[in-house]
Write a protein that holds these residues in place. Sequence first.
Motif, PDB file in Angstrom:
ATOM      1  N   ASP A  70       0.830  -1.202   0.000  1.00 15.15           N
ATOM      2  CA  ASP A  70       0.000   0.000   0.000  1.00 15.15           C
ATOM      3  C   ASP A  70       0.869   1.258   0.000  1.00 15.15           C
ATOM      4  O   ASP A  70       0.580   2.221  -0.723  1.00 15.15           O
ATOM      5  N   ARG A  71       1.948   1.243   0.792  1.00 23.94           N
ATOM      6  CA  ARG A  71       2.856   2.398   0.822  1.00 23.94           C
ATOM      7  C   ARG A  71       3.476   2.629  -0.550  1.00 23.94           C
ATOM      8  O   ARG A  71       3.619   3.763  -1.001  1.00 23.94           O
ATOM      9  N   MET A  93       1.644   7.688  -6.103  1.00 23.28           N
ATOM     10  CA  MET A  93       0.674   8.787  -6.127  1.00 23.28           C
ATOM     11  C   MET A  93       1.349  10.116  -5.781  1.00 23.28           C
ATOM     12  O   MET A  93       1.143  11.138  -6.460  1.00 23.28           O
ATOM     13  N   GLU A  94       2.155  10.109  -4.724  1.00 24.18           N
ATOM     14  CA  GLU A  94       2.831  11.338  -4.286  1.00 24.18           C
ATOM     15  C   GLU A  94       3.785  11.859  -5.356  1.00 24.18           C
ATOM     16  O   GLU A  94       3.895  13.063  -5.587  1.00 24.18           O
ATOM     17  N   GLU A 113      -2.057   1.954  -8.723  1.00 18.34           N
ATOM     18  CA  GLU A 113      -2.192   0.514  -8.570  1.00 18.34           C
ATOM     19  C   GLU A 113      -2.000  -0.199  -9.901  1.00 18.34           C
ATOM     20  O   GLU A 113      -1.319  -1.229  -9.980  1.00 18.34           O
ATOM     21  N   SER A 167      -4.048   9.159  -9.424  1.00 12.99           N
ATOM     22  CA  SER A 167      -5.022   8.562  -8.518  1.00 12.99           C
ATOM     23  C   SER A 167      -4.494   7.252  -7.959  1.00 12.99           C
ATOM     24  O   SER A 167      -3.540   6.675  -8.496  1.00 12.99           O
ATOM     25  N   PHE A 168      -5.143   6.769  -6.907  1.00 11.20           N
ATOM     26  CA  PHE A 168      -4.735   5.484  -6.343  1.00 11.20           C
ATOM     27  C   PHE A 168      -4.941   4.369  -7.354  1.00 11.20           C
ATOM     28  O   PHE A 168      -4.095   3.476  -7.480  1.00 11.20           O
ATOM     29  N   LYS A 190       2.250   2.030  -3.481  1.00  2.00           N
ATOM     30  CA  LYS A 190       1.275   2.660  -4.373  1.00  2.00           C
ATOM     31  C   LYS A 190       1.085   4.132  -4.018  1.00  2.00           C
ATOM     32  O   LYS A 190       0.945   4.990  -4.898  1.00  2.00           O
ATOM     33  N   ARG A 191       1.123   4.436  -2.732  1.00  2.00           N
ATOM     34  CA  ARG A 191       0.951   5.830  -2.314  1.00  2.00           C
ATOM     35  C   ARG A 191       2.189   6.672  -2.633  1.00  2.00           C
ATOM     36  O   ARG A 191       2.082   7.872  -2.865  1.00  2.00           O
TER      37      ARG A 191
END
Length: 296
Positions: free
Chosen positions: A234-235, A241-242, A252, A247-248, A237-238
């Motif tokens: 999850d990190r 994004m950053e 993904e 978008s998430f 993927k974020r």
Amino acid sequence: MSKMNTEQRNPRSMNLDTLSVPEMTELMNEEDTTVTKAIRQSMNQINDLITVVIKQMEKGGRLFYIGAGTSGRLGILDAAECVPTFGTSPEWVQGIIAGGEKAVLEAVEGAEDSEALAVKDLKDKNLNEIDVVIGIAASGRTPYVKGALKYAQEVGAQTGSISNNPKAAISALAKYPVEVVTGPEVLTGSTRLKAGTAQKLVLNMISTVTMVKLGKAYENLMVDVQATNEKLVDRSKRIIMEATDCSFEEAEKYYEQSHSVKTAIVQILAEVTLGEAESLLDQKHGRVREAIRSQQ
């Protein structure tokens, strides 16, 4: 030993055993604030050491931290953290402690007094001329660390040291010595306190700055993080994004193609295919910013 700063009695804590809990913690906190000031006095030395570590690792060299007791444990900790944080091989940054793995949890009598043991430990690692050995010792005189630095010099490896006393013996054996003079401890001689804190902060600088310069970060993001569990996936993927402001769902999608944060970021920002992104990163030695710039 009695003449060393780290072994002196601290005049501010002479009545330590009579203090209340709040008084004791306040004193320790005040003493800890002096550590960063001491480090600031040694920044030029730290920068010189980091610069040579980067240079040698770009050649394919390895970084070895070597010490005894607290110093050895701190080296092992910093080395171990490089693997999940920067996606490095465990071989790339290694911590060696006098007495081996057993010494991580308990004292191994006599290990730190043997120069020959350090030589054996480094020979077991096949130390060579493109490696870097950083000896760590609060006292600056630990025989095990001295032996390691002497052998590293013989091999032709680059040498650095971290100590907490001025004019330390290991400084004379290292090409790039760092002396962070932290002074007497609240608990006399307990160098796991201020001295250990100083060592940890310097090690943070060495590993973090080196890895960032080697392309292990984009902006201030950990783009080589190893996604070994659900939280880190999850990190990852974020982070995408950053870095790209996508978008998430888009992060993904790109992450699932390669399971590489770096590759996904280059795909999105350079507007290239998966194969092209991988090729660009390979050409630029894993440096995301350079890979993106090459397409602009």
